[in-house]
Scaffold this active site. Structure first.
Site, PDB file in Angstrom:
ATOM      1  N   ALA A  75       0.810  -1.216   0.000  1.00 33.19           N
ATOM      2  CA  ALA A  75       0.000   0.000   0.000  1.00 33.19           C
ATOM      3  C   ALA A  75       0.844   1.268   0.000  1.00 33.19           C
ATOM      4  O   ALA A  75       0.396   2.309  -0.464  1.00 33.19           O
ATOM      5  CB  ALA A  75      -0.956   0.006   1.184  1.00 33.19           C
ATOM      6  N   GLN A 183      -6.950  -0.096   6.029  1.00 37.52           N
ATOM      7  CA  GLN A 183      -7.515  -0.629   7.273  1.00 37.52           C
ATOM      8  C   GLN A 183      -8.997  -0.997   7.141  1.00 37.52           C
ATOM      9  O   GLN A 183      -9.541  -1.684   8.006  1.00 37.52           O
ATOM     10  CB  GLN A 183      -7.338   0.388   8.408  1.00 37.52           C
ATOM     11  CG  GLN A 183      -5.877   0.660   8.773  1.00 37.52           C
ATOM     12  CD  GLN A 183      -5.194  -0.513   9.450  1.00 37.52           C
ATOM     13  OE1 GLN A 183      -5.844  -1.417   9.990  1.00 37.52           O
ATOM     14  NE2 GLN A 183      -3.873  -0.509   9.439  1.00 37.52           N
ATOM     15  N   HIS A 205      -0.815  -7.586   3.630  1.00 36.58           N
ATOM     16  CA  HIS A 205      -0.503  -8.079   4.973  1.00 36.58           C
ATOM     17  C   HIS A 205      -1.389  -7.513   6.079  1.00 36.58           C
ATOM     18  O   HIS A 205      -1.267  -7.925   7.231  1.00 36.58           O
ATOM     19  CB  HIS A 205       0.984  -7.868   5.292  1.00 36.58           C
ATOM     20  CG  HIS A 205       1.391  -6.457   5.573  1.00 36.58           C
ATOM     21  ND1 HIS A 205       1.613  -5.998   6.843  1.00 36.58           N
ATOM     22  CD2 HIS A 205       1.634  -5.410   4.753  1.00 36.58           C
ATOM     23  CE1 HIS A 205       1.980  -4.723   6.792  1.00 36.58           C
ATOM     24  NE2 HIS A 205       2.001  -4.344   5.527  1.00 36.58           N
ATOM     25  N   CYS A 330       9.017   6.540  19.298  1.00 38.58           N
ATOM     26  CA  CYS A 330      10.394   6.704  19.725  1.00 38.58           C
ATOM     27  C   CYS A 330      11.230   7.206  18.561  1.00 38.58           C
ATOM     28  O   CYS A 330      11.536   6.462  17.650  1.00 38.58           O
ATOM     29  CB  CYS A 330      10.950   5.365  20.202  1.00 38.58           C
ATOM     30  SG  CYS A 330      11.330   5.339  21.934  1.00 38.58           S
TER      31      CYS A 330
HETATM   32  C1  PLP Z   1      -0.024  -0.334   6.756  1.00 39.10           C
HETATM   33  C2  PLP Z   1      -0.604   0.850   6.100  1.00 39.10           C
HETATM   34  C3  PLP Z   1      -0.071   1.359   4.897  1.00 39.10           C
HETATM   35  C4  PLP Z   1       1.178   0.804   4.255  1.00 39.10           C
HETATM   36  O1  PLP Z   1       0.951  -0.466   3.722  1.00 39.10           O
HETATM   37  P1  PLP Z   1       2.194  -1.406   3.313  1.00 39.10           P
HETATM   38  O2  PLP Z   1       1.582  -2.478   2.493  1.00 39.10           O
HETATM   39  O3  PLP Z   1       2.767  -1.905   4.599  1.00 39.10           O
HETATM   40  O4  PLP Z   1       3.154  -0.580   2.535  1.00 39.10           O
HETATM   41  C5  PLP Z   1      -0.697   2.450   4.331  1.00 39.10           C
HETATM   42  N1  PLP Z   1      -1.791   3.004   4.888  1.00 39.10           N
HETATM   43  C6  PLP Z   1      -2.330   2.547   6.024  1.00 39.10           C
HETATM   44  C7  PLP Z   1      -3.558   3.182   6.564  1.00 39.10           C
HETATM   45  C8  PLP Z   1      -1.764   1.450   6.674  1.00 39.10           C
HETATM   46  O5  PLP Z   1      -2.297   1.011   7.808  1.00 39.10           O
END
Ligand code: PLP
Length: 406
Positions: A75, A183, A205, A330
């Protein structure tokens, strides 16, 4: 029943791969290793067929057609592609982008990069409950606006934005609407037609699929959205994303979407029940706890709570057999409170004592009960050491105390 430690309550950060997803992927690490772009033999055809099947599974989950799905490395890349791709393609039309303060860094940092190249970005504030006000979006639109990008649901506080209304406003003004759906997709119903979404970023993931694979929905009609590529090469994915396709990853993402579609209704009811058990358990046994963000418009698997009168780091150390995230980031030298909580107006002290509980498919009631007991035990113990908590209990208004400075 006993629980296995440590307990994983950090499902907004990542999720374990569902065994059904793993099973679907395994053949593509073995005998079915072909390059999906190899048109001359059966190895390639098997790869291509698997990719096209996955494209259908992803599309089906969000009400799209398979041709509207582009596979990416995750993402972060999808967010980059949807924003930079529109910015470059529609540069002649305008240079203004609207987003909001508590987007994921993949969106915020992409927008910041574009500011260096002469784009103007409006970062809308959020309301106290963490949501974007659609009227703020409307007011921010100028004749130069080419893109509105607002996340579906926030990764820290789980708050769900009024996406359908914002999409409608974008549509009325003929502006492209891009949504970070990471999400929300697979957790709550997301429909690119109903929600008026033109671009939608998805990650494998976060939905029990593998890491390092994602997708981008790109609307093909009404309107047909065009993107400039950010990776050039062999012209894969209709020229929008060159690079040999990650066939096993894509198969996993597709399977994860299929499972999510089949089980979403039951799963979200289960998540809600677990989340409410957790919330009620904590609220019943602890005073001076505060929920961050809207309870009404919230993902069923999220609880973000601040525990006043404890020290954030001691709290995390006390619950080190539970995997959660905290509202402190952190950095090298200092402990910075979360920019998300800051934007909601949560004070530094409460931000530092906030915990994000992210429930997932494999969590149980027993785990929730363990977490409640552990939280109550650790928070109570830390508060016994807190003179401030004692004063608050005695009815002293701490904000009015004149502290003696040495
Ligand atoms: C985890 C996340 C991403 C990034 O996704 P990846 O596949 O880990 O690069 C982007 N936006 C939101 C809201 C996320 O929770």
């Amino acid at each position: 029943m006993s629980v296995n430690l440590p307990i994983y309550f950090d499902n907004h950060a990542t999720t374990p791969v569902d065994p059904r997803v793993l099973d679907a992927m395994l053949p593509y690490f073995g005998a079915k290793f072909g390059n999906a772009a190899s048109r001359n033999h059966s190895f390639g055809w098997a790869g291509e067929e698997a990719v096209e099947n996955a494209r259908g599974q992803v599309a089906s989950l969000i009400g799209a057609t398979p041709k509207e799905i582009i596979f990416t490395s995750g993402a972060t890349e999808s967010d980059n592609l949807m924003i930079k791709g529109v910015a470059e393609m529609y540069r002649e039309k305008g240079n203004h982008i609207i987003t909001q303060a508590i987007e994921h860094k993949a969106v915020l940092d992409t927008c910041k990069r574009l500011e260096k190249y002469g784009y103007e970005v409006t970062y809308l504030p959020v309301q106290k409950d963490g949501r974007v006000n659609p009227e703020d979006v409307r007011k921010a639109i100028t004749p130069k606006t080419i893109l509105i990008t607002i996340m579906y649901a926030n990764n820290e506080i789980g708050v769900i934005n009024p996406i359908q209304e914002i999409g409608k406003i974008a549509k009325e003004h003929g502006i492209i609407f891009a949504v970070d759906g990471v999400q929300a997709v697979g957790k709550i119903p997301v429909d690119v037609q109903k929600d008026n979404i033109d671009l939608l970023a998805i990650s494998g993931h976060k939905i029990y699929g593998p890491k390092g694979v994602g997708a981008l929905y790109v609307r093909r009609r009404n309107p047909r959205v065009q993107l400039s590529a950010i990776i050039d090469g062999g012209g894969h994915e209709r020229g929008m994303r060159s690079g040999t396709l990650n066939v096993p990853g894509i198969v996993g993402l597709g399977k994860a979407c299929e499972v999510a579609q089949q089980e979403m209704a039951a799963e979200s009811a289960k998540m809600l029940a677990l989340r409410e058990r957790l919330r009620k358990g904590l609220e019943a046994k602890l005073d001076e706890v505060f929920i961050n963000g809207s309870m009404e418009h919230r993902l069923p698997n999220n609880l973000n709570m601040s525990f006043a009168y404890v020290e954030g780091e001691s709290l995390l150390m006390g619950i080190n057999d539970i995997a959660v995230s905290s509202g402190s980031a952190c950095t090298s030298a200092t402990l910075e409170p979360s920019y998300v909580l800051k934007a909601l107006g949560v004070g530094e002290d409460l931000a530092h004592t906030s915990i994000r509980f992210g429930l997932g498919r494999f969590n149980t009631e027993e785990e929730v009960d363990y977490v409640i007991d552990k939280m109550v035990q650790v928070v109570s113990k830390l508060r016994e050491l807190s003179p401030l908590y004692e004063m608050a209990k005695e009815g002293i208004d701490i904000s009015k105390v004149k502290w003696q400075t040495a």
